[in-house]
Design an enzyme around this catalytic site. Structure first.
Site, short mmCIF file in Angstrom:
data_model
loop_
_atom_site.label_atom_id
_atom_site.label_comp_id
_atom_site.label_asym_id
_atom_site.label_seq_id
_atom_site.Cartn_x
_atom_site.Cartn_y
_atom_site.Cartn_z
N PHE A 127 0.86 -1.19 0.00
CA PHE A 127 0.00 0.00 0.00
C PHE A 127 0.90 1.24 0.00
CE2 PHE A 127 -2.87 3.17 1.76
CZ PHE A 127 -4.06 2.87 1.12
N ASP A 199 1.39 -5.15 8.44
CA ASP A 199 0.21 -4.30 8.28
C ASP A 199 -1.00 -5.22 8.06
OD1 ASP A 199 -1.81 -2.60 7.37
OD2 ASP A 199 -0.42 -1.29 6.28
N TYR A 224 -11.40 0.80 10.37
CA TYR A 224 -12.55 1.27 9.58
C TYR A 224 -12.87 0.36 8.39
CZ TYR A 224 -8.74 3.54 6.97
OH TYR A 224 -7.58 3.79 6.29
N LYS A 225 -12.08 -0.71 8.19
CA LYS A 225 -12.38 -1.63 7.10
C LYS A 225 -13.26 -2.76 7.67
CE LYS A 225 -8.48 0.04 4.46
NZ LYS A 225 -7.04 -0.04 4.19
N ARG A 373 -12.49 -3.66 -7.71
CA ARG A 373 -12.37 -4.56 -6.55
C ARG A 373 -13.75 -4.82 -5.96
NH1 ARG A 373 -8.44 -2.07 -2.05
NH2 ARG A 373 -10.20 -0.65 -1.90
C1 LIG Z 1 -6.21 1.19 4.13
C2 LIG Z 1 -4.76 0.97 4.32
C3 LIG Z 1 -3.96 1.90 4.98
C4 LIG Z 1 -4.53 3.22 5.43
O1 LIG Z 1 -3.65 3.96 6.22
P1 LIG Z 1 -4.21 5.20 7.07
O2 LIG Z 1 -2.98 5.88 7.53
O3 LIG Z 1 -4.99 4.63 8.21
O4 LIG Z 1 -5.02 6.03 6.17
C5 LIG Z 1 -2.63 1.59 5.20
N1 LIG Z 1 -2.10 0.41 4.78
C6 LIG Z 1 -2.85 -0.49 4.11
C7 LIG Z 1 -2.23 -1.78 3.68
C8 LIG Z 1 -4.19 -0.24 3.85
O5 LIG Z 1 -4.91 -1.11 3.17
#
Ligand SMILES: *Cc1c(COP(=O)(O)O)cnc(C)c1O
Length: 414
Positions: A127, A199, A224-225, A373
């Site tokens: 990500f 992560d 939040y997911k 997705r």
């Molecule tokens: C959604 C997501 C994030 C989001 O990071 P925030 O700092 O909370 O906005 C980070 N890493 C991954 C792998 C994600 O899917």
């Protein structure tokens, strides 16, 4: 040939069927985007109302004590712990993944200087925020202290050697939905004396995770997911008990101080997981997460995983049943066990397809450059949802409705 009747039977036999009633979902909508923003649990509405009207509105500042606002980060962390296979006291809720990764990566780099290693390794398809934070840290510390290297995802395991200080990896790839073997990556990292930071953004709440058993050093994840804590809800940090008190995170804010309310001019870090706090917790959001996590109290995550795989497999079979597999090219692994809880497909008009589907009440999302997705949230998605979603996809593709000019206008958030 799969028929709608069989699918209705699957829903009737589904042990998680009753969870759907605990969510507030709009009518005539099939929501396949819980991997981006989880749906609203009804109990969260009630909690947020109580926290604002009663606690904040009536009890004002005394709520820090009377409603124990001050312990919310630990309290919520302790509710997240069983969901990720951690012990109470090893998880805390705070800030965003981005900020928490900065804390953990910095602490890990500092912890490692004695060992003459400077390399952080990750996959180039991780990500973006994870990559940016590592790049930013290299900019801050200089590449002698912190040298960030990204490799192809398939090369990650084989590239872990004695030159690596930190392995930074996401369990489920946000784009492809491919799930990595965290136990194997952790073993390899440890064989070579490296630390691993995981992560869990796309895995927490939708599959069993065993941080303790896998002996993962540190982890982050969002709420939040699949944990349904609400837009921008605070994230979490996990630090293995063996490392707590030996790391120093750089955002030395007062909430991470051993005794913040002594107001000493000198920072003394808390020796437990509390050190990873920085400032005042966002009470309303964290209360929402706390309420959302009640749904996980008696939940068997293996049954969630089983249903997640069934939903995904059904989706993929229906795509084939409609003969769509030549048009939508699956990016996700063929083997269900190697997937997270989403399926991604490449399609030249992925953005337009997504917009046309939203117009028909099927909510998926688009990821650049040309992926669509579909996320499966076993707590509120039914098998019948999958049936209707694929039906809608077939309609849009067969009629080429995605070619209508009104679907090509891009919005700020895609
Ligand atoms: C959604 C997501 C994030 C989001 O990071 P925030 O700092 O909370 O906005 C980070 N890493 C991954 C792998 C994600 O899917």
């Amino acid at each position: 040939m799969i028929k709608l009747d069989e699918i209705k039977t699957l829903d009737k036999q589904d042990p998680l069927h009753s969870y759907r009633d605990q969510f507030s979902l709009p009518k005539n909508t099939i929501y396949l985007d819980g991997n981006s923003l989880g749906a609203l649990p009804t109990r969260v509405k009630q909690r947020v109302k109580a926290v604002t009207e009663q606690q904040w509105g009536e009890d004002l500042i005394s709520s820090w004590n009377t409603h124990d606002w001050v312990s919310l980060p630990q309290q919520v962390g302790n509710k997240i712990a069983p969901v990720i296979g951690a012990n109470p006291g090893d998880v805390i809720c705070c800030d965003s993944i981005s900020v928490n990764l900065f804390k953990l990566l910095s602490a890990a780099v500092q912890f490692n200087t004695s060992r003459q290693r400077n390399k952080i390794i990750s996959s180039s398809d991780n990500f973006p925020t994870d990559l940016y934070i590592a790049q930013g840290l290299q900019g801050l510390l200089g590449s002698e202290k912190c040298h960030f290297v990204d490799v192809e995802e398939e090369q990650l395991l084989s590239q872990i050697d004695d030159s690596v200080a930190i392995v930074l990896v996401t369990e489920v790839n946000f784009r492809s939905g491919k799930r990595l073997d965290i136990a194997a990556l952790t073993r390899k990292a440890h064989q070579h004396g490296a630390l691993i930071i995981v992560d869990l953004a796309h895995s927490a709440g939708v599959m069993p995770i065993h941080l303790n058993d896998w002996q993962v050093d540190m982890a982050v994840g969002c709420t939040y997911k699949y944990l349904n804590g609400g837009p921008g809800a605070p994230a979490f940090v996990y630090v293995n008990r063996a490392l707590q008190g030996r790391l120093q995170q750089p955002i030395a804010g007062w909430f991470g101080h051993r005794s913040p309310f002594e107001f000493s001019p000198h920072y003394v870090a808390d020796t437990g997981i509390k050190q990873f706090l920085a400032g005042t917790p966002s009470v309303i959001s964290m209360a929402a997460v706390d309420a959302a996590l009640e749904l996980f109290a008696d939940l068997d995550l293996q049954s969630v995983r089983t249903k997640s795989l069934q939903l995904g497999s059904l989706f993929d079979e229906l795509i084939e049943q409609h003969g769509l597999q030549d048009k939508l090219q699956r990016l996700s692994p063929t083997e269900p066990e190697q997937r997270g809880s989403q399926l991604s497909y490449a399609f030249d008009y992925a953005y337009e397809l997504c917009q046309a589907l939203i117009d028909r009440g099927v909510i998926a999302d688009f990821r650049a450059p040309n992926y669509i997705r579909f996320g499966f949230a076993p707590l509120y998605n039914s098998f019948e949802d999958i049936w209707h979603a694929v039906q809608a996809i077939n309609d849009v593709i067969a009629s080429e409705a995605y070619k209508e000019p009104r679907w090509s206008k891009r919005q700020a958030v895609t």
